[in-house]
Scaffold this active site. Structure first.
Site, PDB file in Angstrom:
ATOM      1  CE1 TYR A  63      -4.414  -2.575   5.221  1.00  0.00           C
ATOM      2  CE2 TYR A  63      -3.694  -0.191   4.712  1.00  0.00           C
ATOM      3  CZ  TYR A  63      -3.960  -1.579   4.368  1.00  0.00           C
ATOM      4  OH  TYR A  63      -4.108  -2.098   2.980  1.00  0.00           O
ATOM      5  CB  SER A  97      -0.938   0.102   1.405  1.00  0.00           C
ATOM      6  OG  SER A  97      -1.507   1.286   1.584  1.00  0.00           O
TER       7      SER A  97
END
Length: 245
Positions: free
Chosen positions: A165, A152
């Site tokens: 995260y 990501s």
């Protein structure tokens, strides 16, 4: 990524996909199967895995296998036993897509509950460590094997409120780079892929007010996934790939 898809580009390849019951994992399973791969569907919810299994079989693509596994509770022995079963049944593993992941809750760092932190790290990082470690000997039996981590932009630059995260994606990038360096002169390549803004349940949880019609679908980003699993990407190792570039 612009990639010209040749018919049966994954013919005879055995590929395991985590989180293959939904979202990007499900689409990857269907796309890879359509291109000739035998898919090992790994996920927590058996009904979802069976639905993907049925769709693959109905289309006449190679018969897949199902491995129900809860990444939050699985032990190292579970992964070792799974690797032994894959080796006994298929002989080799040509590809591994580490797609499963959880978001946690967007909140200030100082308010992250320990239990939530541990859950995100367990599923997004620790389970990947155990899975890859167990499967390395089976991957080494393939002529050319590809391991693809899901990254990501938040694993490149941290952002407020994305604490657990974001940190898990930094760890994912680090794991991929360590493995890519260790296996640089081997038949196994390790890369990471950033799907970018894609219409998935995880994305909807993070951005509930977002208009999903403005996003790519999982099918839209499959060319990059296909390239990295196909032999066309032999020689690509230790790279961070943007699926929507």
């Amino acid at each position: 990524m612009n990639y010209s898809i040749k018919p049966n580009t994954l013919k005879n390849k055995i590929i395991l996909i985590t989180g293959s019951g939904d979202g990007i994992g499900r689409q990857a399973a269907l796309t890879f199967a359509e291109q000739g791969a035998t898919i090992i569907l790994l996920g927590r919810t058996v009904a979802k895995l069976e639905a993907v299994y049925d769709q693959i079989v109905e289309n006449g693509w190679p018969q897949p296998a199902i491995v129900p596994l809860d990444l939050q509770g699985a032990t190292e022995k579970n992964y070792i036993d799974m690797a032994s079963t894959i080796e006994a049944q298929f002989g080799v593993l040509d590809g591994l897509l580490l797609n499963a992941g959880v978001l946690g809750t967007l909140r200030p760092f100082g308010q992250i509950p320990e239990q939530e932190w541990q859950q995100v790290m367990q599923i997004n990082v620790h389970s990947q460590f155990l899975l890859v470690k167990a499967l390395l000997p089976v991957l080494a039996k393939a002529d050319h094997a590809s391991v693809l981590f899901t990254s990501s932009g938040l694993g490149k630059k941290g952002r407020s409120y994305w604490g657990a995260y974001s940190v898990s994606k930094f760890a994912t990038e680090g794991m991929m780079q360590v493995l890519a360096d260790e296996y640089a002169n081997s038949t196994i390549r390790f890369n990471s892929i950033n799907p970018g803004p894609t219409h998935t349940k995880l994305r909807t949880r993070a951005y509930p007010a977002e208009d999903s019609k403005t996003l790519c679908t999982p099918a839209d980003i499959m060319p990059a996934y296909l390239y990295l699993m196909a032999d066309d990407s032999i020689g690509t190792n230790g790279e961070y790939i943007e699926a929507q570039e």
